[in-house]
Enzyme design. Sequence first.
Site, mmCIF file in Angstrom:
data_model
loop_
_atom_site.group_PDB
_atom_site.id
_atom_site.type_symbol
_atom_site.label_atom_id
_atom_site.label_comp_id
_atom_site.label_asym_id
_atom_site.label_seq_id
_atom_site.Cartn_x
_atom_site.Cartn_y
_atom_site.Cartn_z
ATOM 1 C CG HIS A 116 1.200 7.759 13.448
ATOM 2 N ND1 HIS A 116 1.701 8.927 13.978
ATOM 3 C CD2 HIS A 116 0.828 8.051 12.182
ATOM 4 C CE1 HIS A 116 1.628 9.887 13.057
ATOM 5 N NE2 HIS A 116 1.099 9.370 11.956
ATOM 6 C CD GLU A 117 -0.930 5.694 9.704
ATOM 7 O OE1 GLU A 117 0.260 6.044 9.633
ATOM 8 O OE2 GLU A 117 -1.863 6.426 9.309
ATOM 9 C CG HIS A 162 -3.712 10.046 11.271
ATOM 10 N ND1 HIS A 162 -3.512 11.373 11.595
ATOM 11 C CD2 HIS A 162 -2.488 9.590 10.857
ATOM 12 C CE1 HIS A 162 -2.257 11.706 11.407
ATOM 13 N NE2 HIS A 162 -1.605 10.640 10.945
ATOM 14 C CG HIS A 176 0.930 14.331 11.482
ATOM 15 N ND1 HIS A 176 1.140 14.415 10.122
ATOM 16 C CD2 HIS A 176 0.799 13.007 11.760
ATOM 17 C CE1 HIS A 176 1.170 13.202 9.611
ATOM 18 N NE2 HIS A 176 0.950 12.320 10.584
HETATM 19 C C1 LIG Z 1 1.500 12.511 4.560
HETATM 20 C C2 LIG Z 1 1.190 11.205 5.231
HETATM 21 C C3 LIG Z 1 0.468 10.256 4.309
HETATM 22 C C4 LIG Z 1 2.512 10.585 5.698
HETATM 23 C C5 LIG Z 1 2.267 9.301 6.425
HETATM 24 C C6 LIG Z 1 1.498 9.520 7.739
HETATM 25 O O1 LIG Z 1 1.721 10.412 8.501
HETATM 26 N N1 LIG Z 1 0.549 8.618 7.942
HETATM 27 O O2 LIG Z 1 -0.179 8.727 9.109
HETATM 28 C C7 LIG Z 1 3.528 8.573 6.828
HETATM 29 O O3 LIG Z 1 3.655 7.389 6.624
HETATM 30 N N2 LIG Z 1 4.470 9.323 7.366
HETATM 31 C C8 LIG Z 1 5.671 8.647 7.698
HETATM 32 C C9 LIG Z 1 6.797 9.641 7.679
HETATM 33 C C10 LIG Z 1 8.074 8.891 7.687
HETATM 34 N N3 LIG Z 1 8.339 8.228 6.616
HETATM 35 O O4 LIG Z 1 8.715 8.857 8.703
HETATM 36 C C11 LIG Z 1 5.509 7.994 9.064
HETATM 37 O O5 LIG Z 1 6.423 7.400 9.564
HETATM 38 N N4 LIG Z 1 4.302 8.051 9.671
HETATM 39 C C12 LIG Z 1 3.864 6.999 10.497
HETATM 40 C C13 LIG Z 1 4.335 7.056 11.920
HETATM 41 C C14 LIG Z 1 4.378 5.869 12.603
HETATM 42 C C15 LIG Z 1 4.716 5.808 13.939
HETATM 43 C C16 LIG Z 1 5.024 6.959 14.619
HETATM 44 C C17 LIG Z 1 5.020 8.170 13.990
HETATM 45 N N5 LIG Z 1 5.328 9.279 14.709
HETATM 46 C C18 LIG Z 1 4.691 8.245 12.614
HETATM 47 ZN ZN LIG Z 2 0.407 10.356 10.263
#
Ligand SMILES: CC(C)C[C@H](C(=O)NO)C(=O)N[C@@H](CC(N)=O)C(=O)NCc1cccc(N)c1
Ligand SMILES: [Zn+2]
Length: 158
Positions: free
Chosen positions: A114-115, A118, A124
């Site tokens: 996922h990262e 980005h 997203h």
């Molecule tokens: C506003 C951003 C800094 C949020 C951060 C994110 O999207 N990083 O890419 C993040 O860690 N979001 C969490 C939201 C959560 N706590 O569920 C996430 O799981 N993102 C990573 C992720 C990993 C794998 C799959 C998906 N769909 C998303």
């Molecule tokens: Zn993300």
Amino acid sequence: GSEWKKVNITYHFKNFSPDLTEAQIRDAVSRAFQLWADVTTLTFRETSDPKAADIVIRFATGVHGDGAFAAFDGPGGTLAHAFFPENGDLHFDDDETFSVGSEQDTDLFIVAAHEIGHSLGLEHSSDMGALMYPWYLGYQHDYALSQDDIDGIQQIYG
Ligand SMILES: CC(C)C[C@H](C(=O)NO)C(=O)N[C@@H](CC(N)=O)C(=O)NCc1cccc(N)c1
Ligand SMILES: [Zn+2]
Ligand SMILES: [Ca+2]
Ligand SMILES: [Zn+2]
């Protein structure tokens, strides 16, 4: 938009997490890069030279010297974040417990994939089946990119 102006991209591990062995971390991250390499002309190679690396990968907690992103938030919540091109640096919140290949804890391969999306310029997605959906929906065996992810990356790197 933000995209890499090169196809051969290098990455460097600034540090590792105590949750897993270096080999497990290298393997999970390498497989995560491979997901994107499989659907583009991009190639990814690890380098030991932090100065030569396009993408620097770090495990950090709390306040860790980022300007652009908020500090990490302890267990849960934000799991990781990544800068868009041509910075691309990728930080994992080491207050998470990362695992590989198990429903337990947080799968490093899926979070890395996922990262990296980005780091390559993807925002997203609202498609719940997409890797770029904002929320980690748990471990899935044989994880693969959704058509939404493939369409997104091929729009940038054709
Ligand atoms: C506003 C951003 C800094 C949020 C951060 C994110 O999207 N990083 O890419 C993040 O860690 N979001 C969490 C939201 C959560 N706590 O569920 C996430 O799981 N993102 C990573 C992720 C990993 C794998 C799959 C998906 N769909 C998303
Ligand atoms: Zn993300
Ligand atoms: Ca967190
Ligand atoms: Zn950071």
